[in-house]
Design an enzyme around this catalytic site. Structure first.
Site, mmCIF file in Angstrom:
data_model
loop_
_atom_site.group_PDB
_atom_site.id
_atom_site.type_symbol
_atom_site.label_atom_id
_atom_site.label_comp_id
_atom_site.label_asym_id
_atom_site.label_seq_id
_atom_site.Cartn_x
_atom_site.Cartn_y
_atom_site.Cartn_z
ATOM 1 C CD GLU A 64 -2.165 4.234 2.986
ATOM 2 O OE1 GLU A 64 -3.356 4.546 3.150
ATOM 3 O OE2 GLU A 64 -1.801 3.339 2.200
ATOM 4 C CB CYS A 91 -2.021 1.820 6.149
ATOM 5 S SG CYS A 91 -1.622 0.874 4.646
ATOM 6 C CG HIS A 102 -2.004 -0.934 1.220
ATOM 7 N ND1 HIS A 102 -3.074 -0.833 2.084
ATOM 8 C CD2 HIS A 102 -2.250 -2.024 0.453
ATOM 9 C CE1 HIS A 102 -3.927 -1.813 1.844
ATOM 10 N NE2 HIS A 102 -3.443 -2.557 0.855
ATOM 11 C CB CYS A 119 -6.569 -0.401 5.273
ATOM 12 S SG CYS A 119 -4.848 -0.957 5.227
#
Length: 163
Positions: A69, A100, A67, A97
């Site tokens: 992040e 993260c 991801h 999410c």
């Protein structure tokens, strides 16, 4: 304009540089979309300096861990030479999410700023507000809504193309 999200310190509004940093997140999100990735970009900023940035690369790297992040946090750890980012702020074009948000809390970021909510996985206001959960030993304020329409538009266009 930011829509403040309540946390353990009360409502948190937008800082003067939030739009500047979020514009860079959106540039990274556009790069992700061009690579057929979900258009999400992220930055870690501390003391007015970008320590790390990332864009979604889950398909490219074949990993659900890639991801934006997570990649921005990893780059920031490497640049800072430390495993904690005390005083750092995480900027994301989409609400982080659980994975993260948890990584940001473990990194001890000072604040999370995001553009638009993620109703299916968001852990900073949609499904939970992990950064302000009183059961955790580190908490941080969340600011949401910075350039929300721009981010939401990128996401809508990306998913419209897929269908």
């Amino acid at each position: 304009m930011a829509t403040p999200c309540k946390d353990h310190r009360g409502p948190v509004g937008q800082n003067p540089d939030d739009e500047r940093w979020m514009r860079r997140c959106l540039e990274l999100a556009v790069e992700a979309a061009r690579a057929d990735e979900v258009p999400v970009g992220a930055l870690v900023v501390r003391d007015g300096e970008v320590l790390g940035e990332g864009r979604n690369r889950t398909r490219e790297l074949g990993s659900p861990l890639a991801h934006a992040e997570m990649l921005a946090l990893q780059a920031a750890f490497e640049r800072a030479g430390e495993g904690r980012l005390v005083g750092g702020e995480l900027f994301c074009s989409l609400e982080p999410c659980f994975m993260c948000a948890g990584a940001a809390l473990h990194a001890r970021v000072a604040r999370v700023v995001f553009a638009t909510r993620d109703p299916k996985f968001g852990a900073c206001g949609s499904l939970a507000v992990l950064p302000s959960d009183p059961r955790l030993n580190h908490r941080c304020p969340v600011t949401e809504g910075v350039l929300a329409e721009d981010s939401a538009g990128l996401l809508r266009e990306f998913f419209r193309r897929l269908r």
